[in-house]
Design an enzyme around this catalytic site. Structure first.
Site, PDB file in Angstrom:
ATOM      1  N   SER A 236       0.870  -1.170   0.000  1.00 34.29           N
ATOM      2  CA  SER A 236       0.000   0.000   0.000  1.00 34.29           C
ATOM      3  C   SER A 236       0.907   1.220   0.000  1.00 34.29           C
ATOM      4  O   SER A 236       2.112   1.115   0.222  1.00 34.29           O
ATOM      5  CB  SER A 236      -0.929  -0.003   1.225  1.00 34.29           C
ATOM      6  OG  SER A 236      -0.188  -0.169   2.419  1.00 34.29           O
TER       7      SER A 236
ATOM      8  N   LEU B 133      -9.273  -4.235  15.566  1.00 33.39           N
ATOM      9  CA  LEU B 133      -9.631  -5.129  14.469  1.00 33.39           C
ATOM     10  C   LEU B 133      -9.004  -4.569  13.203  1.00 33.39           C
ATOM     11  O   LEU B 133      -9.233  -3.402  12.859  1.00 33.39           O
ATOM     12  CB  LEU B 133     -11.146  -5.209  14.298  1.00 33.39           C
ATOM     13  CG  LEU B 133     -11.641  -5.914  13.029  1.00 33.39           C
ATOM     14  CD1 LEU B 133     -11.355  -7.417  13.096  1.00 33.39           C
ATOM     15  CD2 LEU B 133     -13.137  -5.662  12.801  1.00 33.39           C
TER      16      LEU B 133
ATOM     17  N   ILE C  14      -9.115  -4.982   9.300  1.00 31.14           N
ATOM     18  CA  ILE C  14      -9.841  -5.581   8.176  1.00 31.14           C
ATOM     19  C   ILE C  14      -8.922  -5.566   6.966  1.00 31.14           C
ATOM     20  O   ILE C  14      -8.623  -4.511   6.415  1.00 31.14           O
ATOM     21  CB  ILE C  14     -11.147  -4.810   7.883  1.00 31.14           C
ATOM     22  CG1 ILE C  14     -12.059  -4.820   9.106  1.00 31.14           C
ATOM     23  CG2 ILE C  14     -11.869  -5.436   6.691  1.00 31.14           C
ATOM     24  CD1 ILE C  14     -13.336  -4.013   8.925  1.00 31.14           C
ATOM     25  N   GLY C  15      -8.474  -6.735   6.549  1.00 31.72           N
ATOM     26  CA  GLY C  15      -7.503  -6.845   5.476  1.00 31.72           C
ATOM     27  C   GLY C  15      -6.099  -6.644   6.037  1.00 31.72           C
ATOM     28  O   GLY C  15      -5.489  -5.591   5.843  1.00 31.72           O
ATOM     29  N   CYS C  16      -5.589  -7.642   6.739  1.00 34.22           N
ATOM     30  CA  CYS C  16      -4.348  -7.460   7.509  1.00 34.22           C
ATOM     31  C   CYS C  16      -3.086  -7.588   6.669  1.00 34.22           C
ATOM     32  O   CYS C  16      -1.983  -7.364   7.179  1.00 34.22           O
ATOM     33  CB  CYS C  16      -4.300  -8.462   8.656  1.00 34.22           C
ATOM     34  SG  CYS C  16      -4.212 -10.192   8.139  1.00 34.22           S
TER      35      CYS C  16
ATOM     36  N   TRP D  30       0.227  -8.740   5.032  1.00 33.93           N
ATOM     37  CA  TRP D  30       1.271  -9.631   5.546  1.00 33.93           C
ATOM     38  C   TRP D  30       1.678  -9.263   6.973  1.00 33.93           C
ATOM     39  O   TRP D  30       2.710  -9.706   7.454  1.00 33.93           O
ATOM     40  CB  TRP D  30       2.481  -9.607   4.618  1.00 33.93           C
ATOM     41  CG  TRP D  30       2.241 -10.335   3.336  1.00 33.93           C
ATOM     42  CD1 TRP D  30       2.368 -11.676   3.104  1.00 33.93           C
ATOM     43  CD2 TRP D  30       1.842  -9.765   2.089  1.00 33.93           C
ATOM     44  NE1 TRP D  30       2.064 -11.975   1.798  1.00 33.93           N
ATOM     45  CE2 TRP D  30       1.736 -10.817   1.144  1.00 33.93           C
ATOM     46  CE3 TRP D  30       1.553  -8.463   1.661  1.00 33.93           C
ATOM     47  CZ2 TRP D  30       1.368 -10.608  -0.178  1.00 33.93           C
ATOM     48  CZ3 TRP D  30       1.168  -8.256   0.344  1.00 33.93           C
ATOM     49  CH2 TRP D  30       1.092  -9.325  -0.556  1.00 33.93           C
TER      50      TRP D  30
ATOM     51  N   SER E 240      -6.870 -14.266   2.374  1.00 29.48           N
ATOM     52  CA  SER E 240      -5.696 -14.819   1.696  1.00 29.48           C
ATOM     53  C   SER E 240      -4.959 -15.778   2.629  1.00 29.48           C
ATOM     54  O   SER E 240      -4.444 -15.372   3.670  1.00 29.48           O
ATOM     55  CB  SER E 240      -4.747 -13.693   1.259  1.00 29.48           C
ATOM     56  OG  SER E 240      -3.495 -14.213   0.876  1.00 29.48           O
TER      57      SER E 240
ATOM     58  N   GLN F 134      -1.229 -14.683   2.933  1.00 36.22           N
ATOM     59  CA  GLN F 134      -0.983 -13.562   3.827  1.00 36.22           C
ATOM     60  C   GLN F 134      -1.149 -13.964   5.288  1.00 36.22           C
ATOM     61  O   GLN F 134      -0.363 -13.546   6.151  1.00 36.22           O
ATOM     62  CB  GLN F 134      -1.923 -12.406   3.486  1.00 36.22           C
ATOM     63  CG  GLN F 134      -1.594 -11.713   2.178  1.00 36.22           C
ATOM     64  CD  GLN F 134      -2.452 -10.486   1.935  1.00 36.22           C
ATOM     65  OE1 GLN F 134      -3.597 -10.419   2.377  1.00 36.22           O
ATOM     66  NE2 GLN F 134      -1.908  -9.512   1.224  1.00 36.22           N
TER      67      GLN F 134
ATOM     68  N   CYS G 277      -0.620   2.343 -12.968  1.00 38.79           N
ATOM     69  CA  CYS G 277      -1.057   2.944 -11.707  1.00 38.79           C
ATOM     70  C   CYS G 277      -0.241   4.185 -11.369  1.00 38.79           C
ATOM     71  O   CYS G 277      -0.799   5.204 -10.934  1.00 38.79           O
ATOM     72  CB  CYS G 277      -0.945   1.918 -10.580  1.00 38.79           C
ATOM     73  SG  CYS G 277      -2.091   0.538 -10.712  1.00 38.79           S
TER      74      CYS G 277
END
Length: 415
Positions: A170, A205, A207-209, A211, A231, A234, A394
């Site tokens: 990210s 929490l 959400i979408g941790c 690696w 995943s 991951q 991108c």
């Protein structure tokens, strides 16, 4: 501007022979298509070398990205006209066009997105099968698992070759031009943790941790963390890197199935994998998971609000080839959904050029790994070209301003 913005990038697409005489007959038609592109470019310029030996300069009336493209076949423009960004990639893969710096080309398209919108969209009969395929890959529970696996389960060995050592996939936040990617990623992670306003002993929490880069930071700071992902690759990496750390828990859990409440929620570039149809469920899950007064720290990629509806009706290159089911956010709509759930929208920070720099550095590492033969042998040359194109595409989008990345805090009322 960040360092390296104008550094040329070698275009490694194969070069096709010039179009056949049949295509040459359509030269006047394609020059009219170039005329339309010319009218749509109000900032920057595009030098075009055409198959019939002409050199045309499109745009150039105002400052902006300066790009060049060689059309090895008129077929490239035909694919662009019918397939938009997807067709343009397919033409590149077939060697029908090349550029000394595709990033500048994509930045030019992004900067002139309003004038070139019609050129970037699939249309006619080519759009119908793309929309059907995209609909079949929507993010219901089963679809989400398949889509996440398609992108993230390419293998930890693959991503480890070109991400930073912390495995953050990210955007980083750069404090100065000389900062390393690893240091800039640490800055980003600390900014997210600061936004949660948590203290040692509090529960988060995620959400979408990914690696586990944020998880490791939060755990070292004394927080307890439950990281969820779809995943398997991951999850295994995150568990290994935090083994023995108190308060760590990871599970293969859909965000819609989260139970219990937490002091805070963190979610870093996860919302793009949800899809517009499921934004309400995603925001509702965040609201349910937060204790009154709790904070959610989000990092999300947004698409220009003014251009969003055309983007949403279409199916672009990334959705077709790289991230099935994905969709960038319309910030105004997403914010309205959050506020309807009792979440106050606070402290928005945009840093799109930092994402462009992150992508540039990723691409440098990716190219170096590919040149050294360090990428997994299971990925062929076509896959490597696809990912190189994806990273350039991108980067250009962020440099041109058509897409952006933001951090924002969502505070649950009642605390």
């Amino acid at each position: 501007m960040k360092r390296g913005m104008n550094a040329p990038v070698k275009d490694t697409a194969r070069v096709a022979p010039r179009g056949s005489w049949r295509w040459a007959l359509f030269g006047p038609f394609f020059h009219r298509q170039l005329d339309r592109l010319d009218r749509g470019i109000t900032e920057g310029s595009l030098e075009v070398f055409t198959p019939d030996g002409q050199v045309r300069l499109l745009g150039g009336s105002q400052a902006g990205p300066a790009a060049a493209v060689t059309l090895h076949s008129w077929r490239a423009l035909a694919r662009l006209a019918t397939g938009g960004s997807t067709g343009w990639y397919e033409a590149w893969e077939k060697g029908e066009w090349s550029s000394p710096d595709p990033v500048q080309l994509f930045a030019l398209f992004s900067r002139n997105r309003a004038g070139l919108a019609a050129q970037a969209r699939s249309r006619g009969l080519s759009l119908l099968p793309r929309r059907l395929m995209h609909w079949m890959r929507r993010n219901h529970r089963g679809g989400s698992r398949k889509n996440i696996a398609f992108h993230y389960d390419l293998g930890n060995d693959f991503y480890a070759r070109w991400l930073d050592p912390g495995m953050s996939y990210s955007s980083a936040i750069f404090r100065d031009v000389d900062e390393t990617l690893a240091a800039a990623q640490d800055t980003k992670l600390q900014a997210i943790l600061d936004r949660t306003a948590t203290r040692p002993g509090d529960t988060i929490l995620e959400i979408g941790c990914g690696w586990g880069s944020f998880a490791e930071l939060a755990l070292r700071g004394g927080r307890k963390l439950h990281g969820i992902t779809l995943s398997t690759e991951q999850k295994a990496w995150a568990e290994a890197r935090t083994r023995g750390m108190e308060g760590a828990r990871f599970s293969l859990t859909d965000y819609r199935d989260v139970t219990g409440q937490y002091d805070a929620v963190a979610s870093i570039e996860m919302a793009e994998a949800v899809g517009r149809e499921y934004w309400p469920a995603y925001v509702s899950a965040i609201a349910r998971a937060l204790k009154p007064g709790g904070r959610a720290a989000l990092q999300v990629i947004t698409f220009d609000d003014a251009m969003f509806e055309g983007y949403a009706r279409n199916v672009d290159f990334i959705q077709t080839y790289v991230f099935p089911g994905g969709m960038l956010l319309k910030e105004s709509e997403f914010r309205a959904l959050a506020e309807a759930e009792g979440l106050e929208w606070r402290d928005r920070h945009a840093f799109g050029l930092d994402y462009a720099e992150t992508l540039r550095l990723w691409r440098e590492s990716f190219d170096a790994a590919a040149a050294a033969g360090l990428l997994p042998a299971s990925f062929d040359d076509r896959f490597v070209r696809l990912w190189r194109y994806y990273l350039m595409y991108c980067e250009g989008g962020f440099r041109g301003g058509g897409i952006d990345v933001i951090q924002v805090s969502l505070v649950k009322k009642g605390g």
